[in-house]
Design a protein around this motif. Structure first.
Motif, PDB file in Angstrom:
ATOM      1  N   ILE A   1       0.774  -1.213   0.039  1.00 48.25           N
ATOM      2  CA  ILE A   1       0.027   0.040  -0.052  1.00 48.25           C
ATOM      3  C   ILE A   1       0.509   1.146   0.036  1.00 48.25           C
ATOM      4  O   ILE A   1       0.721   2.264  -0.720  1.00 48.25           O
ATOM      5  CB  ILE A   1      -1.074   0.115   1.266  1.00 48.25           C
ATOM      6  N   GLN A   2       1.846   1.147   0.724  1.00 54.14           N
ATOM      7  CA  GLN A   2       2.844   2.245   0.703  1.00 54.14           C
ATOM      8  C   GLN A   2       3.461   2.655  -0.555  1.00 54.14           C
ATOM      9  O   GLN A   2       3.644   3.665  -1.056  1.00 54.14           O
ATOM     10  CB  GLN A   2       3.916   2.250   1.996  1.00 54.14           C
ATOM     11  N   ILE A   3       3.759   1.519  -1.305  1.00 52.93           N
ATOM     12  CA  ILE A   3       4.379   1.719  -2.562  1.00 52.93           C
ATOM     13  C   ILE A   3       3.365   2.142  -3.477  1.00 52.93           C
ATOM     14  O   ILE A   3       3.860   3.086  -4.382  1.00 52.93           O
ATOM     15  CB  ILE A   3       5.016   0.182  -3.194  1.00 52.93           C
ATOM     16  N   CYS A   4       2.205   1.731  -3.477  1.00 52.94           N
ATOM     17  CA  CYS A   4       0.917   2.404  -4.212  1.00 52.94           C
ATOM     18  C   CYS A   4       0.899   3.812  -3.973  1.00 52.94           C
ATOM     19  O   CYS A   4       0.741   4.801  -4.855  1.00 52.94           O
ATOM     20  CB  CYS A   4      -0.206   1.735  -3.968  1.00 52.94           C
ATOM     21  N   ARG A   5       1.282   4.163  -2.670  1.00 53.77           N
ATOM     22  CA  ARG A   5       0.935   5.731  -2.318  1.00 53.77           C
ATOM     23  C   ARG A   5       2.146   6.512  -2.912  1.00 53.77           C
ATOM     24  O   ARG A   5       2.021   7.774  -3.508  1.00 53.77           O
ATOM     25  CB  ARG A   5       0.983   5.771  -0.921  1.00 53.77           C
ATOM     26  N   ALA A   6       3.346   5.658  -2.947  1.00 54.18           N
ATOM     27  CA  ALA A   6       4.458   6.575  -3.404  1.00 54.18           C
ATOM     28  C   ALA A   6       4.204   6.657  -4.934  1.00 54.18           C
ATOM     29  O   ALA A   6       4.604   7.873  -5.431  1.00 54.18           O
ATOM     30  CB  ALA A   6       5.768   5.416  -3.236  1.00 54.18           C
ATOM     31  N   ILE A   7       3.768   5.798  -5.610  1.00 51.87           N
ATOM     32  CA  ILE A   7       3.501   6.070  -7.173  1.00 51.87           C
ATOM     33  C   ILE A   7       2.461   6.984  -7.441  1.00 51.87           C
ATOM     34  O   ILE A   7       2.500   7.892  -8.259  1.00 51.87           O
ATOM     35  CB  ILE A   7       3.083   4.606  -7.793  1.00 51.87           C
ATOM     36  N   ALA A   8       1.294   7.154  -6.558  1.00 53.74           N
ATOM     37  CA  ALA A   8       0.384   8.075  -6.531  1.00 53.74           C
ATOM     38  C   ALA A   8       0.842   9.483  -6.380  1.00 53.74           C
ATOM     39  O   ALA A   8       0.608  10.333  -6.949  1.00 53.74           O
ATOM     40  CB  ALA A   8      -0.562   7.701  -5.950  1.00 53.74           C
ATOM     41  N   ILE A   9       1.803   9.687  -5.414  1.00 53.19           N
ATOM     42  CA  ILE A   9       2.233  10.975  -5.130  1.00 53.19           C
ATOM     43  C   ILE A   9       3.264  11.433  -6.018  1.00 53.19           C
ATOM     44  O   ILE A   9       3.485  12.559  -6.315  1.00 53.19           O
ATOM     45  CB  ILE A   9       3.006  11.007  -3.737  1.00 53.19           C
TER      46      ILE A   9
END
Length: 325
Positions: A12-20
């Motif tokens: 989930i944190q990696i997905c958030r990284a991609i999103a930001i």
């Protein structure tokens, strides 16, 4: 039964990284046709954040105030602090109350207002999900976007960010996340099928964007809130969910650790990167022409180093109040 493992949390944190990173790209990408091509690829940015928030939200029927306290204080305190700091920095006191209420102290803070709206509505969303009419929830966003299309095609405009400020235009992503989390929807298809769907959706979005641009509406050409962009964002959200829940483990190396760190700092990056861009515009960019995409790398690098130093010297408690972690 939903169980969030450490592996899933890291994903989930990696997905958030991609999103930001996608958010930073949106705010720094070139203009005209080149910008349209890039925007069509990263227009999932805000939608993915909202989907992940929905996916991490369980049905709430009791203890509502505890839920509100945990979720809302997490964003309200940083929102207040940074709204005041941006107002001081840009000397925009004249309309402070209006700007504060509408997320205009910093133009991109509309997302926080939307997040708070969706959080407040969780008890009612929970009732809808539990009812036999739960599928009707997926009509809210398409209907609102259709109304905006009609309004726009009649030579009217809704200036950004006011077209993105009301929760209904983002509702489908939060609702999809909650429906998956709480078992209303089960998706078992292979990620590869959705990769193909995204490729098709990207082409459709590119065509729609070029049509809007040809007729002189660059805002509609690049917005995240048009039908084709929403379709692509739904597909990206499903891909993210399938990857998060797949048994394939993350290959832990320096790159994955950096992405996890960026994900941990994603809210802090969101809150501060506009200020950083303003500083760079008055300093570094005056002497060095850093072109896209190297400016994205520079911004993310400075943000990660800066937040890491803040955590080290100010402590996690202070940084949580500031929304940096």
């Amino acid at each position: 039964m939903f169980k969030l493992t450490n592996e899933m949390s890291n994903k989930i944190q990696i997905c958030r990284a991609i999103a930001i990173i996608a958010v930073v790209i949106i705010h720094n990408c070139p203009q005209e046709y080149e910008g349209i091509v890039i925007r069509c690829f990263v227009n999932f940015a805000v939608a993915l954040f909202i989907f992940l928030s929905g996916y991490l939200t369980r049905i709430i029927n009791t203890d509502i105030m505890t839920f509100y306290k945990k979720r809302l204080l997490r964003v309200i305190i940083p929102y207040c602090i940074w709204s005041v700091l941006y107002t001081i920095a840009f000397n925009k006191w004249d309309d402070f109350i209006f700007n504060f209420i509408t997320g205009q102290c910093c133009g991109i803070y509309y997302f926080i207002i939307v997040y708070m709206q969706l959080t407040i509505l969780v008890p009612w969303i929970s009732k809808l999900i539990q009812s036999k009419y739960w599928k009707l929830g997926f009509l809210i966003t398409p209907i609102s976007i259709a109304i905006e299309y009609i309004y726009t095609l009649n030579d009217n405009t809704i200036a950004f960010p006011f077209n993105a400020l009301f929760f209904v235009v983002w509702f489908i992503f939060f609702y999809l996340g909650m429906c998956i989390r709480n078992g209303n929807i089960r998706i078992s298809s292979d990620c590869k099928n959705f990769y193909y769907l995204f490729a098709i959706g990207y082409v459709v979005q590119l065509i729609e964007s070029i049509i809007w641009y040809t007729y002189g509406n660059y805002n509609m050409a690049t917005t995240q809130l048009k039908f084709s962009a929403i379709l692509c964002s739904v597909i990206v959200s499903i891909i993210a969910y399938l990857w998060i829940t797949k048994e394939i483990r993350i290959l832990y190396n320096r790159i994955s650790q950096i992405f996890i760190m960026i994900g941990n700092y994603s809210f802090g990056i969101y809150l501060t990167h506009i200020a950083l861009m303003a500083v760079l515009g008055k300093t570094v960019y005056k002497f060095i022409d850093i072109i896209f995409p190297f400016n994205i790398v520079l911004i993310i690098l400075i943000e990660v180093i800066g937040i890491s130093l803040m955590v080290k010297f100010c402590g996690k408690k202070v940084c949580k109040y500031l929304g940096l972690i």
